[in-house]
Enzyme design. Structure first.
Site, PDB file in Angstrom:
ATOM      1  N   GLY A  11       5.203   0.868   2.655  1.00 42.55           N
ATOM      2  CA  GLY A  11       5.624   1.915   3.745  1.00 42.55           C
ATOM      3  C   GLY A  11       6.139   3.074   3.238  1.00 42.55           C
ATOM      4  O   GLY A  11       6.702   4.001   3.911  1.00 42.55           O
ATOM      5  N   SER A  12       5.854   3.478   1.642  1.00 41.19           N
ATOM      6  CA  SER A  12       6.277   4.883   1.469  1.00 41.19           C
ATOM      7  C   SER A  12       5.734   5.966   2.054  1.00 41.19           C
ATOM      8  O   SER A  12       6.411   7.295   2.396  1.00 41.19           O
ATOM      9  CB  SER A  12       6.354   4.823  -0.103  1.00 41.19           C
ATOM     10  OG  SER A  12       5.016   4.926  -0.392  1.00 41.19           O
ATOM     11  N   ASN A  13       4.537   5.860   2.362  1.00 43.76           N
ATOM     12  CA  ASN A  13       4.053   6.952   3.191  1.00 43.76           C
ATOM     13  C   ASN A  13       4.696   7.120   4.746  1.00 43.76           C
ATOM     14  O   ASN A  13       4.634   8.222   5.126  1.00 43.76           O
ATOM     15  CB  ASN A  13       2.310   6.824   3.077  1.00 43.76           C
ATOM     16  CG  ASN A  13       1.704   7.504   1.910  1.00 43.76           C
ATOM     17  OD1 ASN A  13       1.739   8.514   1.506  1.00 43.76           O
ATOM     18  ND2 ASN A  13       1.373   6.473   0.933  1.00 43.76           N
ATOM     19  N   ASN A 106      -6.365   8.669   7.478  1.00 46.46           N
ATOM     20  CA  ASN A 106      -5.807   7.784   6.448  1.00 46.46           C
ATOM     21  C   ASN A 106      -5.461   8.504   4.917  1.00 46.46           C
ATOM     22  O   ASN A 106      -6.165   9.676   4.707  1.00 46.46           O
ATOM     23  CB  ASN A 106      -7.038   6.733   6.178  1.00 46.46           C
ATOM     24  CG  ASN A 106      -7.020   5.743   5.144  1.00 46.46           C
ATOM     25  OD1 ASN A 106      -5.409   5.260   5.010  1.00 46.46           O
ATOM     26  ND2 ASN A 106      -7.826   5.488   4.136  1.00 46.46           N
ATOM     27  N   HIS A 108      -5.818   7.944   0.923  1.00 50.84           N
ATOM     28  CA  HIS A 108      -6.501   7.186  -0.270  1.00 50.84           C
ATOM     29  C   HIS A 108      -5.969   7.553  -1.443  1.00 50.84           C
ATOM     30  O   HIS A 108      -6.149   8.699  -1.622  1.00 50.84           O
ATOM     31  CB  HIS A 108      -8.000   7.150   0.203  1.00 50.84           C
ATOM     32  CG  HIS A 108      -8.717   6.146  -0.676  1.00 50.84           C
ATOM     33  ND1 HIS A 108      -8.867   4.790  -0.629  1.00 50.84           N
ATOM     34  CD2 HIS A 108      -9.323   6.207  -2.174  1.00 50.84           C
ATOM     35  CE1 HIS A 108      -9.358   4.251  -1.686  1.00 50.84           C
ATOM     36  NE2 HIS A 108      -9.703   5.212  -2.568  1.00 50.84           N
TER      37      HIS A 108
HETATM   38  C1  GRF Z   1      -0.943   3.954  -0.992  1.00 52.29           C
HETATM   39  O1  GRF Z   1      -1.561   4.335  -2.474  1.00 52.29           O
HETATM   40  C2  GRF Z   1      -2.130   4.599  -0.067  1.00 52.29           C
HETATM   41  O2  GRF Z   1      -2.710   5.462  -0.871  1.00 52.29           O
HETATM   42  C3  GRF Z   1      -3.054   3.444   0.091  1.00 52.29           C
HETATM   43  O3  GRF Z   1      -2.086   2.439   0.112  1.00 52.29           O
HETATM   44  C4  GRF Z   1      -0.982   2.821  -0.836  1.00 52.29           C
HETATM   45  C5  GRF Z   1       0.248   2.629   0.606  1.00 52.29           C
HETATM   46  O4  GRF Z   1       1.534   2.681   0.030  1.00 52.29           O
HETATM   47  N1  GRF Z   1      -3.714   3.945   1.270  1.00 52.29           N
HETATM   48  P1  GRF Z   1       2.714   2.733   0.798  1.00 52.29           P
HETATM   49  O5  GRF Z   1       2.844   1.517   1.366  1.00 52.29           O
HETATM   50  O6  GRF Z   1       2.762   3.717   1.815  1.00 52.29           O
HETATM   51  O7  GRF Z   1       4.024   2.866  -0.061  1.00 52.29           O
END
Ligand code: GRF
Length: 215
Positions: A11-13, A106, A108
């Protein structure tokens, strides 16, 4: 813009997006966080930021189709206008895709079209195996073909000789957190044009992505 986040993991994003909303740099309301796993860190992130979260696990449904129909109901109930996949590890089915055409992003962890398809940290591992000297991350529109939708934003990072999957992933992740809210804000403020599968962003705002020295 009513934004829903879909996540499966840490969930860091999701947190970077919510932080941008709280700072006012992303003018969106996060109306729901939908998760396909009950143990995802993203659920704690939602709680911490007062966002309603929903867990829709695969095992509670007869099919993936049924599971995503439930997600679609929740998206509708939250008046969702735009979706950010933030580490969401399932492939979206046509029912959700067709309801939100050009309205799902999304992130990536590679410079697409290189190293698409895998789930993190596989793309970072592939980049190391291939010996590339630059990698990075890509924000793209989600279409039926995995990791192949129109590219909206990218950021590059160097690949160092001593990098491990972990160190490269950490360097890329910092850029993910930087560019994802910026890309979402372009959509929130209607600065994006999509023409024959190519995305162009108004030049006045697209520069936000670049450090001063490379503009
Ligand atoms: C990230 O590396 C994103 O690019 C990929 O999955 C990972 C998710 O990380 N799609 P987080 O859960 O947002 O920390």
């Amino acid at each position: 813009m009513n934004l829903a986040i879909m996540a499966s993991g840490r969930g860091s994003n999701a947190e970077a997006i919510l932080h941008a909303v709280e700072q006012g740099t992303l003018t969106a309301r996060v109306t729901a966080l939908i998760c396909d796993r009950g143990d995802a860190g993203a659920l704690d992130v939602a709680y911490k930021h007062n966002v309603t979260s929903y867990v829709v696990p695969r095992e509670q449904f007869a099919s993936r189709q049924d599971q995503q129909e439930r997600m679609l109901e929740l998206l509708r109930a939250a008046n969702t206008e735009f979706i950010a996949l933030a580490g969401f590890n399932a492939i979206l089915r046509p029912s959700i895709l067709s309801e939100y055409p050009n309205r799902i992003l999304n992130i990536h962890p590679s410079l697409l079209p290189a190293f698409g398809g895998g789930i993190a940290p596989e793309p970072q591992a592939e980049a190391l195996r291939a010996g590339v000297k630059i990698s990075g991350c890509t924000v793209h529109l989600v279409t039926a073909i995995v990791d192949a939708g129109p590219i909206v934003a990218q950021a590059a990072v160097p690949v160092m000789a001593k990098d491990t999957v972990e160190s490269l992933s950490a360097r890329i992740l910092k850029q993910e957190h930087r560019i994802y809210p910026i890309a979402l804000q372009w959509f929130a403020t209607n600065h994006v044009t999509i023409n024959h599968g190519n995305v162009s962003v108004d030049s006045g705002v697209s520069q936000a992505l670049w450090p001063n020295n490379v503009r």
